[in-house]
Design a protein around this motif. Structure first.
Motif, PDB file in Angstrom:
ATOM      1  N   LYS A   5      -4.169   6.827 -14.249  1.00  8.03           N
ATOM      2  CA  LYS A   5      -4.753   5.722 -13.499  1.00  8.03           C
ATOM      3  C   LYS A   5      -5.792   4.999 -14.363  1.00  8.03           C
ATOM      4  N   GLY A   6      -5.701   3.677 -14.353  1.00 13.02           N
ATOM      5  CA  GLY A   6      -6.644   2.877 -15.123  1.00 13.02           C
ATOM      6  C   GLY A   6      -6.259   2.684 -16.571  1.00 13.02           C
ATOM      7  N   GLU A   7      -5.137   3.303 -16.997  1.00 14.78           N
ATOM      8  CA  GLU A   7      -4.681   3.172 -18.364  1.00 14.78           C
ATOM      9  C   GLU A   7      -3.250   2.643 -18.392  1.00 14.78           C
ATOM     10  N   LYS A   8      -2.842   2.134 -19.520  1.00 11.26           N
ATOM     11  CA  LYS A   8      -1.479   1.680 -19.701  1.00 11.26           C
ATOM     12  C   LYS A   8      -0.572   2.884 -19.949  1.00 11.26           C
ATOM     13  N   SER A   9       0.568   2.926 -19.283  1.00 13.86           N
ATOM     14  CA  SER A   9       1.516   4.014 -19.506  1.00 13.86           C
ATOM     15  C   SER A   9       2.089   3.934 -20.915  1.00 13.86           C
ATOM     16  N   ARG A  10       2.465   5.091 -21.449  1.00 11.44           N
ATOM     17  CA  ARG A  10       3.025   5.096 -22.799  1.00 11.44           C
ATOM     18  C   ARG A  10       4.419   5.703 -22.814  1.00 11.44           C
ATOM     19  N   GLU A  11       5.211   5.253 -23.752  1.00 11.87           N
ATOM     20  CA  GLU A  11       6.589   5.730 -23.886  1.00 11.87           C
ATOM     21  C   GLU A  11       6.611   6.994 -24.732  1.00 11.87           C
ATOM     22  N   LEU A  12       7.414   7.974 -24.307  1.00 12.26           N
ATOM     23  CA  LEU A  12       7.507   9.254 -25.001  1.00 12.26           C
ATOM     24  C   LEU A  12       8.808   9.407 -25.770  1.00 12.26           C
TER      25      LEU A  12
ATOM     26  N   VAL B   4       0.857  -1.182   0.000  1.00 14.02           N
ATOM     27  CA  VAL B   4       0.000   0.000   0.000  1.00 14.02           C
ATOM     28  C   VAL B   4       0.894   1.232   0.000  1.00 14.02           C
ATOM     29  N   THR B   5       0.701   2.127  -0.957  1.00 11.92           N
ATOM     30  CA  THR B   5       1.532   3.322  -1.050  1.00 11.92           C
ATOM     31  C   THR B   5       0.825   4.536  -0.432  1.00 11.92           C
ATOM     32  N   ILE B   6       1.610   5.559  -0.118  1.00 14.62           N
ATOM     33  CA  ILE B   6       1.035   6.804   0.387  1.00 14.62           C
ATOM     34  C   ILE B   6       0.155   7.448  -0.684  1.00 14.62           C
ATOM     35  N   GLY B   7       0.478   7.187  -1.958  1.00 17.34           N
ATOM     36  CA  GLY B   7      -0.392   7.667  -3.032  1.00 17.34           C
ATOM     37  C   GLY B   7      -1.766   7.037  -2.956  1.00 17.34           C
ATOM     38  N   GLU B   8      -1.820   5.730  -2.703  1.00 17.00           N
ATOM     39  CA  GLU B   8      -3.107   5.045  -2.574  1.00 17.00           C
ATOM     40  C   GLU B   8      -3.872   5.533  -1.346  1.00 17.00           C
TER      41      GLU B   8
ATOM     42  N   ASN C 100       1.029   5.100 -11.841  1.00 17.86           N
ATOM     43  CA  ASN C 100      -0.415   5.103 -12.096  1.00 17.86           C
ATOM     44  C   ASN C 100      -1.077   3.781 -11.726  1.00 17.86           C
ATOM     45  N   ASP C 101      -0.268   2.770 -11.413  1.00 17.45           N
ATOM     46  CA  ASP C 101      -0.790   1.502 -10.891  1.00 17.45           C
ATOM     47  C   ASP C 101      -0.744   1.458  -9.368  1.00 17.45           C
ATOM     48  N   GLN C 102      -0.090   2.464  -8.762  1.00 19.73           N
ATOM     49  CA  GLN C 102       0.169   2.437  -7.323  1.00 19.73           C
ATOM     50  C   GLN C 102      -0.410   3.650  -6.613  1.00 19.73           C
ATOM     51  N   GLY C 103      -1.560   4.149  -7.101  1.00 18.60           N
ATOM     52  CA  GLY C 103      -2.290   5.173  -6.370  1.00 18.60           C
ATOM     53  C   GLY C 103      -2.247   6.571  -6.940  1.00 18.60           C
ATOM     54  N   PHE C 104      -1.511   6.778  -8.039  1.00 17.01           N
ATOM     55  CA  PHE C 104      -1.396   8.132  -8.583  1.00 17.01           C
ATOM     56  C   PHE C 104      -2.277   8.287  -9.822  1.00 17.01           C
ATOM     57  N   ASP C 105      -3.034   9.397  -9.843  1.00 19.51           N
ATOM     58  CA  ASP C 105      -3.959   9.653 -10.940  1.00 19.51           C
ATOM     59  C   ASP C 105      -3.220   9.851 -12.262  1.00 19.51           C
ATOM     60  N   GLU C 106      -2.044  10.450 -12.183  1.00 17.89           N
ATOM     61  CA  GLU C 106      -1.240  10.664 -13.375  1.00 17.89           C
ATOM     62  C   GLU C 106       0.225  10.688 -13.008  1.00 17.89           C
ATOM     63  N   TRP C 107       1.054  10.398 -14.015  1.00 16.04           N
ATOM     64  CA  TRP C 107       2.489  10.470 -13.754  1.00 16.04           C
ATOM     65  C   TRP C 107       3.240  10.785 -15.038  1.00 16.04           C
ATOM     66  N   TYR C 108       4.448  11.301 -14.829  1.00 13.58           N
ATOM     67  CA  TYR C 108       5.381  11.562 -15.930  1.00 13.58           C
ATOM     68  C   TYR C 108       6.783  11.388 -15.356  1.00 13.58           C
ATOM     69  N   GLY C 109       7.653  10.743 -16.121  1.00 10.13           N
ATOM     70  CA  GLY C 109       9.024  10.633 -15.652  1.00 10.13           C
ATOM     71  C   GLY C 109       9.732   9.423 -16.203  1.00 10.13           C
ATOM     72  N   ILE C 110      10.681   8.925 -15.414  1.00 13.46           N
ATOM     73  CA  ILE C 110      11.449   7.747 -15.811  1.00 13.46           C
ATOM     74  C   ILE C 110      11.191   6.626 -14.809  1.00 13.46           C
TER      75      ILE C 110
ATOM     76  N   ASP D 128      -7.419   7.435  -1.595  1.00 14.44           N
ATOM     77  CA  ASP D 128      -8.624   6.921  -0.923  1.00 14.44           C
ATOM     78  C   ASP D 128      -9.239   7.960   0.009  1.00 14.44           C
ATOM     79  N   ALA D 129      -8.401   8.901   0.482  1.00 12.60           N
ATOM     80  CA  ALA D 129      -8.896   9.961   1.372  1.00 12.60           C
ATOM     81  C   ALA D 129      -9.445  11.149   0.593  1.00 12.60           C
ATOM     82  N   GLY D 130      -9.489  11.036  -0.733  1.00 12.20           N
ATOM     83  CA  GLY D 130     -10.107  12.081  -1.538  1.00 12.20           C
ATOM     84  C   GLY D 130      -9.163  13.012  -2.256  1.00 12.20           C
ATOM     85  N   TYR D 131      -7.870  12.757  -2.197  1.00 13.62           N
ATOM     86  CA  TYR D 131      -6.880  13.626  -2.837  1.00 13.62           C
ATOM     87  C   TYR D 131      -6.739  13.313  -4.333  1.00 13.62           C
ATOM     88  N   ALA D 132      -6.506  14.364  -5.109  1.00 12.07           N
ATOM     89  CA  ALA D 132      -5.972  14.187  -6.457  1.00 12.07           C
ATOM     90  C   ALA D 132      -4.472  13.949  -6.295  1.00 12.07           C
TER      91      ALA D 132
END
Length: 472
Positions: A185-192, A115-119, A145-155, A123-127
């Protein structure tokens, strides 16, 4: 404006928290912006003796110490992946199969069971948004995005891989380059695109741009947000953005420091412009001690050592936290804190739940950070180098089971543990005869070992799905 009799009756009949938007704002859950740098040593920024002594002032970073609190004894684990794991899960990384920086050939990162702090905050209502280096799983199913984050960008992994495409003899057929990625979240990450040295110079600017956009968007929507900002600097290769190249006249390292300060300033400015400064917690810290490899080696200030070692220089890092009118301004403390404590502490601030079905090593430091207590909730902690219990820190003492002066030295087991008093010997060079310290140290070790009876360690490389007690 004069209130009519009807309006007054309606107002008095409403719940008090709905009458005054000012009071409602004061009692709402805070936004959280957690800025994590990569291999930034204790002595790099001005508030910790660096800044101009390292070739570039850091006024925007230092402002967090003026407007908030500065901690002199904040500790992390000894490598990037375990530090990020303990921050993310509130559990020692040894428990999660993330005790070492992963290399090719094994499944890497956190199992989905963690369980991550993102999750928790989601669950507590945060974006929730994650921007920057992850290093806790490089395949779909184990990305932010599989571990509690609505969106992500990076490496997904780390920055030294940016050197691969320009290395002699390298081929993408043999070792594909690391990809810059994004996902929701809910989607497959894509390579940029490939993460090479050119992109290495530019990525922190993009991390910052996306963080600012996220803050503006959530503030406009009146939504509580958690932005986890994992900058890639100063991890090797320490290459500044082209806009900062040559800016200080003091070399790439100083130019990088000026760039980092500017990015932090942009994030702070976005919080101000969004009108949410008074209800936003901002944290600035590092994942472990400084680089060791030249010409990118950093500085640990008064401490000896660097990352991958249990010396103070490897684990003690800058930590500043600001929450106007809540966290005391200009407060300085030498009480022990650890990165693993951030989960329970941020969960308390955000009204989130912590896991109760597994060993949870995170101590709630909210009262201490708010100034309600002068004492930390923690007196000590074990220190692992990979899967080896190398040392234990307790109050102002450190007991080493092994000797290792730098990341390339083989660890040598001490015939008897060496004990150092960090007040009288901050560089850990002259063992003391304070053998009575063995008692409280072994208590810390014993509590950890006792926890293993009910919850065995998750081996590194464990695939999903994982369930406790299932055969691996």
């Amino acid at each position: 404006m004069k209130m009519t009799r009807t309006a007054l009756i309606i107002a008095l009949a409403m719940p008090f928290s709905l009458v005054s938007t000012g009071i409602a704002a004061q009692t709402s859950k805070p936004n959280i912006v957690f800025i994590l740098t990569d291999n930034l040593g204790y002595g790099e920024v001005g508030a910790y003796g660096g800044g101009i002594t390292r070739g570039a002032p850091t006024p925007r970073i230092d402002s967090l110490a003026e407007e908030g609190s500065r901690y002199l004894n904040f500790n992390m684990e000894t490598q990037c992946t375990p530090s990020r794991s303990s921050l993310m899960t509130g559990r020692w990384a040894i428990r999660s199969g993330t005790h070492s920086v992963p290399f090719g050939g094994v499944t890497d990162g956190l199992t989905r069971w963690e369980v991550t702090i993102g999750e928790a905050l989601s669950d507590a209502g945060y974006a929730t948004g994650y921007y920057g280096k992850w290093h806790l799983g490089s395949k779909d199913g184990r990305l932010p995005n599989d571990q509690g984050f609505d969106e992500w960008y990076g490496i997904p992994r780390t920055t030294d891989e940016a050197l691969w495409p320009s290395a002699s003899g390298w081929s993408a057929d043999i070792m594909p380059p690391e990809q810059i990625m994004e996902g929701k979240k809910g989607e497959k990450s894509r390579e940029l695109g490939a993460y090479d040295v050119v992109q290495r110079r530019k990525i922190d600017a993009e991390i910052t741009r996306r963080t600012v956009s996220f803050i503006e968007k959530q503030a406009k929507a009146d939504k509580q947000f958690f932005a986890y900002v994992a900058l890639t600097q100063p991890h090797l290769p320490t290459e500044p953005n082209p806009e900062f190249k040559g800016k200080t006249g003091n070399g790439d390292w100083a130019d990088m420091l000026a760039e980092m300060d500017a990015h932090v300033g942009d994030i702070l400015d976005s919080i101000d412009k969004a009108g949410v400064k008074d209800n936003t917690i901002v944290v600035f810290t590092s994942d472990n001690g400084p680089e060791y490899i030249r010409p990118w080696d950093g500085w640990a200030g008064p401490w000896r050592g660097q990352y991958f070692t249990a010396l103070e220089g490897g684990i003690r890092v800058p930590f500043m936290i600001r929450w106007p009118n809540k966290i005391p301004a200009k407060r300085v403390s030498n009480e022990i804190l650890h990165g693993v404590d951030m989960f329970a502490t941020l969960a308390t601030f955000g009204g989130a739940k912590v896991p109760t079905d597994r060993p949870f090593d995170s101590h709630d430091q909210s009262d201490f950070i708010l100034g309600k207590s002068e004492k930390s909730a923690r007196e000590g902690f074990p220190i692992w180098c990979a899967d080896r219990l190398q040392a234990v820190k307790w109050r102002n003492w450190k007991l080493h089971f092994y000797r290792q002066d730098n990341m390339f030295d083989p660890p040598v087991k001490n015939p008897v543990p060496t004990i150092f008093n960090l007040y009288t010997d901050p560089r850990e060079e002259k063992p003391t005869v304070d053998t009575w310290v063995v008692g409280p140290v072994l208590k810390i070790v014993g509590e950890y070992q006792e926890s293993l009876k009910q919850s065995p360690l998750i081996p590194m490389g464990t695939p999903d799905p994982y369930k406790p007690g299932a055969s691996l």
